[in-house]
Design a protein around this motif. Sequence first.
Motif, PDB file in Angstrom:
ATOM      1  N   ALA A 186     -69.209  12.708 -58.603  1.00 56.89           N
ATOM      2  CA  ALA A 186     -68.901  13.234 -57.271  1.00 56.89           C
ATOM      3  C   ALA A 186     -67.440  13.661 -57.148  1.00 56.89           C
ATOM      4  O   ALA A 186     -66.711  13.191 -56.263  1.00 56.89           O
ATOM      5  CB  ALA A 186     -69.253  12.209 -56.188  1.00 56.89           C
ATOM      6  N   PRO A 187     -66.980  14.553 -58.015  1.00 54.78           N
ATOM      7  CA  PRO A 187     -65.580  14.957 -57.952  1.00 54.78           C
ATOM      8  C   PRO A 187     -65.287  15.894 -56.788  1.00 54.78           C
ATOM      9  O   PRO A 187     -66.096  16.747 -56.421  1.00 54.78           O
ATOM     10  CB  PRO A 187     -65.363  15.671 -59.296  1.00 54.78           C
ATOM     11  CG  PRO A 187     -66.710  16.114 -59.724  1.00 54.78           C
ATOM     12  CD  PRO A 187     -67.704  15.160 -59.132  1.00 54.78           C
ATOM     13  N   LEU A 188     -64.100  15.717 -56.211  1.00 56.53           N
ATOM     14  CA  LEU A 188     -63.575  16.591 -55.174  1.00 56.53           C
ATOM     15  C   LEU A 188     -62.287  17.224 -55.695  1.00 56.53           C
ATOM     16  O   LEU A 188     -61.473  16.547 -56.326  1.00 56.53           O
ATOM     17  CB  LEU A 188     -63.272  15.814 -53.896  1.00 56.53           C
ATOM     18  CG  LEU A 188     -64.442  15.068 -53.257  1.00 56.53           C
ATOM     19  CD1 LEU A 188     -63.947  14.215 -52.090  1.00 56.53           C
ATOM     20  CD2 LEU A 188     -65.518  16.034 -52.784  1.00 56.53           C
ATOM     21  N   GLY A 220     -67.107   4.263 -49.855  1.00 54.08           N
ATOM     22  CA  GLY A 220     -66.875   5.699 -49.849  1.00 54.08           C
ATOM     23  C   GLY A 220     -65.437   6.047 -50.150  1.00 54.08           C
ATOM     24  O   GLY A 220     -64.551   5.181 -50.182  1.00 54.08           O
ATOM     25  N   TYR A 221     -65.211   7.329 -50.399  1.00 57.53           N
ATOM     26  CA  TYR A 221     -63.861   7.843 -50.625  1.00 57.53           C
ATOM     27  C   TYR A 221     -63.877   9.334 -50.299  1.00 57.53           C
ATOM     28  O   TYR A 221     -64.933   9.966 -50.233  1.00 57.53           O
ATOM     29  CB  TYR A 221     -63.407   7.624 -52.082  1.00 57.53           C
ATOM     30  CG  TYR A 221     -64.228   8.371 -53.104  1.00 57.53           C
ATOM     31  CD1 TYR A 221     -63.879   9.656 -53.515  1.00 57.53           C
ATOM     32  CD2 TYR A 221     -65.376   7.799 -53.659  1.00 57.53           C
ATOM     33  CE1 TYR A 221     -64.641  10.338 -54.440  1.00 57.53           C
ATOM     34  CE2 TYR A 221     -66.140   8.473 -54.583  1.00 57.53           C
ATOM     35  CZ  TYR A 221     -65.768   9.747 -54.976  1.00 57.53           C
ATOM     36  OH  TYR A 221     -66.541  10.428 -55.887  1.00 57.53           O
ATOM     37  N   GLY A 222     -62.688   9.874 -50.083  1.00 53.41           N
ATOM     38  CA  GLY A 222     -62.645  11.299 -49.783  1.00 53.41           C
ATOM     39  C   GLY A 222     -61.234  11.844 -49.781  1.00 53.41           C
ATOM     40  O   GLY A 222     -60.253  11.090 -49.682  1.00 53.41           O
ATOM     41  N   TRP A 246     -65.845  13.672 -47.409  1.00 57.63           N
ATOM     42  CA  TRP A 246     -66.018  12.225 -47.576  1.00 57.63           C
ATOM     43  C   TRP A 246     -67.287  11.973 -48.366  1.00 57.63           C
ATOM     44  O   TRP A 246     -68.369  12.450 -48.006  1.00 57.63           O
ATOM     45  CB  TRP A 246     -66.094  11.537 -46.221  1.00 57.63           C
ATOM     46  CG  TRP A 246     -66.360  10.065 -46.272  1.00 57.63           C
ATOM     47  CD1 TRP A 246     -67.552   9.432 -46.031  1.00 57.63           C
ATOM     48  CD2 TRP A 246     -65.427   9.044 -46.618  1.00 57.63           C
ATOM     49  NE1 TRP A 246     -67.403   8.076 -46.186  1.00 57.63           N
ATOM     50  CE2 TRP A 246     -66.108   7.806 -46.548  1.00 57.63           C
ATOM     51  CE3 TRP A 246     -64.072   9.061 -46.970  1.00 57.63           C
ATOM     52  CZ2 TRP A 246     -65.483   6.595 -46.816  1.00 57.63           C
ATOM     53  CZ3 TRP A 246     -63.444   7.843 -47.241  1.00 57.63           C
ATOM     54  CH2 TRP A 246     -64.146   6.630 -47.165  1.00 57.63           C
ATOM     55  N   VAL A 247     -67.170  11.206 -49.472  1.00 52.39           N
ATOM     56  CA  VAL A 247     -68.297  10.884 -50.342  1.00 52.39           C
ATOM     57  C   VAL A 247     -68.791   9.478 -50.017  1.00 52.39           C
ATOM     58  O   VAL A 247     -68.031   8.506 -50.100  1.00 52.39           O
ATOM     59  CB  VAL A 247     -67.888  10.968 -51.827  1.00 52.39           C
ATOM     60  CG1 VAL A 247     -69.046  10.520 -52.726  1.00 52.39           C
ATOM     61  CG2 VAL A 247     -67.459  12.389 -52.188  1.00 52.39           C
ATOM     62  N   ALA A 276     -60.223  14.031 -57.282  1.00 49.42           N
ATOM     63  CA  ALA A 276     -60.594  12.635 -57.048  1.00 49.42           C
ATOM     64  C   ALA A 276     -62.065  12.463 -57.397  1.00 49.42           C
ATOM     65  O   ALA A 276     -62.894  13.321 -57.053  1.00 49.42           O
ATOM     66  CB  ALA A 276     -60.340  12.233 -55.601  1.00 49.42           C
ATOM     67  N   PHE A 277     -62.400  11.378 -58.076  1.00 44.78           N
ATOM     68  CA  PHE A 277     -63.793  11.146 -58.481  1.00 44.78           C
ATOM     69  C   PHE A 277     -63.991   9.674 -58.805  1.00 44.78           C
ATOM     70  O   PHE A 277     -63.035   8.894 -58.889  1.00 44.78           O
ATOM     71  CB  PHE A 277     -64.151  12.015 -59.696  1.00 44.78           C
ATOM     72  CG  PHE A 277     -63.129  11.997 -60.809  1.00 44.78           C
ATOM     73  CD1 PHE A 277     -63.087  10.971 -61.736  1.00 44.78           C
ATOM     74  CD2 PHE A 277     -62.181  13.008 -60.903  1.00 44.78           C
ATOM     75  CE1 PHE A 277     -62.144  10.949 -62.749  1.00 44.78           C
ATOM     76  CE2 PHE A 277     -61.225  13.004 -61.911  1.00 44.78           C
ATOM     77  CZ  PHE A 277     -61.204  11.974 -62.833  1.00 44.78           C
ATOM     78  N   TRP A 278     -65.254   9.302 -59.006  1.00 44.65           N
ATOM     79  CA  TRP A 278     -65.627   7.937 -59.358  1.00 44.65           C
ATOM     80  C   TRP A 278     -65.871   7.863 -60.865  1.00 44.65           C
ATOM     81  O   TRP A 278     -66.594   8.684 -61.421  1.00 44.65           O
ATOM     82  CB  TRP A 278     -66.880   7.498 -58.610  1.00 44.65           C
ATOM     83  CG  TRP A 278     -67.434   6.167 -59.039  1.00 44.65           C
ATOM     84  CD1 TRP A 278     -68.500   5.937 -59.852  1.00 44.65           C
ATOM     85  CD2 TRP A 278     -66.934   4.880 -58.667  1.00 44.65           C
ATOM     86  NE1 TRP A 278     -68.709   4.597 -60.015  1.00 44.65           N
ATOM     87  CE2 TRP A 278     -67.757   3.913 -59.290  1.00 44.65           C
ATOM     88  CE3 TRP A 278     -65.878   4.451 -57.871  1.00 44.65           C
ATOM     89  CZ2 TRP A 278     -67.560   2.550 -59.144  1.00 44.65           C
ATOM     90  CZ3 TRP A 278     -65.674   3.081 -57.725  1.00 44.65           C
ATOM     91  CH2 TRP A 278     -66.496   2.148 -58.351  1.00 44.65           C
TER      92      TRP A 278
END
Length: 521
Positions: free
Chosen positions: A267-269, A328-330, A355-356, A384-386
Amino acid sequence: MRRLVFFLGLCVICVLIGYGIHTLFYPLSSDNDVEKETINGEIFNKDILLQKAHSLSQKSYQAPSEVSGDLKKLNYDQYRNIRFVREKGPWYGQRKPFEIQFFHPGALFNNEVMINEVVNGKTRPIAYSPSFFDFGENQKLQSNSASGYAGFRLHYPLNNEFYFDELISFLGASYFRALGRGQKYGLSARGLAIDTGLETGEEFPIFREFWIEKPQRWVKTVTVYALLDSPSIVGAYTFIIRPGSVTIVDVDAVLFTRKKINKLGIAPLTSMYLFGENTKNRFDDHRPEVHDSDGLLIWNHNNEVLWRPLDNSKYLRISSFEDNNPRGYGLMQRDINPGHYLDFEAHYELRPSAWVEPLSDWGKGHVELVEIPSIQEIHDNIVAFWVPEREVEAGQRLDYQYRIYWSRQTPIKTKVAPVTATHTGIGGVSGMLEVHKRKFVIDFDLNEETTLKDLDEKKLTAEVSASEGEILGTHVMVNPVTKGITLYFDFKPNGKTSELRALLRKNNEIVSEVWSYQWLP
């Protein structure tokens, strides 16, 4: 009685006028109702997509076809001169809630992707045709040798019922970006990130083929399927897109690995940060701030809400935030004041936050933030990613489900006071500045939902720490301009990289987000 009859008659007239206007923008379909449309195509569903992805993962990677010649040589302005003709769209004039338009291959977007339409469970390809495009000043390209599209976008009456705004686009590698009501395009999402920030170089997976479900007339969602491919991995993706003031994209990703992957980014932003309050001294620019996002927000499984202001230093930064099943993160664009940008063409205040929110068990791992030095706003330099903790080996199947909110405000609701700005400068007090110290000034917002119901700074304590160096002169006060709380402190570095951390407490309870900052000597 006469008034009642007059009122009812007026209502009927308004309904008829409204219907007439509606049919003007949503033309009637033919006698053969589109809802009952049948096609002679192959059966398609998610299970078939999974079979395709698994089968492809058993084969060696084959790079997609690329356009060549004049299309590949197009510059930015020439490429933008090629426009899709809306009236040629496959869903135009069928009173659908969504319309589809295509991007022509060329310039930076040389990979040709296959795009299919799914109607009542059966699929058919949407063949490329140069007649779909207005080539403008590039008339000689009308006889080009392209055989596919570079990508597509979906349109929806997002801001009013009479105009189909661009809602979401899929263009380039595995990039996609969406809009909510009143927003302008800013940051993007990606299907997957591989080896981002490693010295070995980054691998960019691509969406090789798409299947788009033709929506029924009155539905509020649209579903897109995609086949992701790269030398290391193959993926089957399902996107369920719900437009609105906050546009929501539900993502179901099933991944099949071809080989071992050193760093897998889920889930990269991707965004742009040139400068803001904390870095404005590095740029000679008439604008106060230039960025699509101004911070990374993380809500971890311990219910701690962490805010990391973005930075653009001279060196590559990579920060990790360990967690287990994050909430979550974003990447957020928190500052939505147009006076803080003074750019009335770019309108950075209208860029969305993303927002993920995980919808499945992600296990142990970390949120990783990569900040790449940049001197131009045309480059995306924030990712940003997990990253899952477990190693990714060849022959694995990995499943991830998550939801992305595209909004102008943070979609999560917490009771802690959010950080709204981070200012830095020479340390010390007025008239006695000390260049060997740095001053940090952090603004916290107060609203009806926070636990800071009163503005008595005497009841607040600041907890500030540094992994290296020394914290001096901590002070908390009410800010009469922002109507919130401002924290001041000096930091005396010792020549080493330091992780700074600050928060507010009231009666020993944490009442603010945790401010996190990486100081580089």
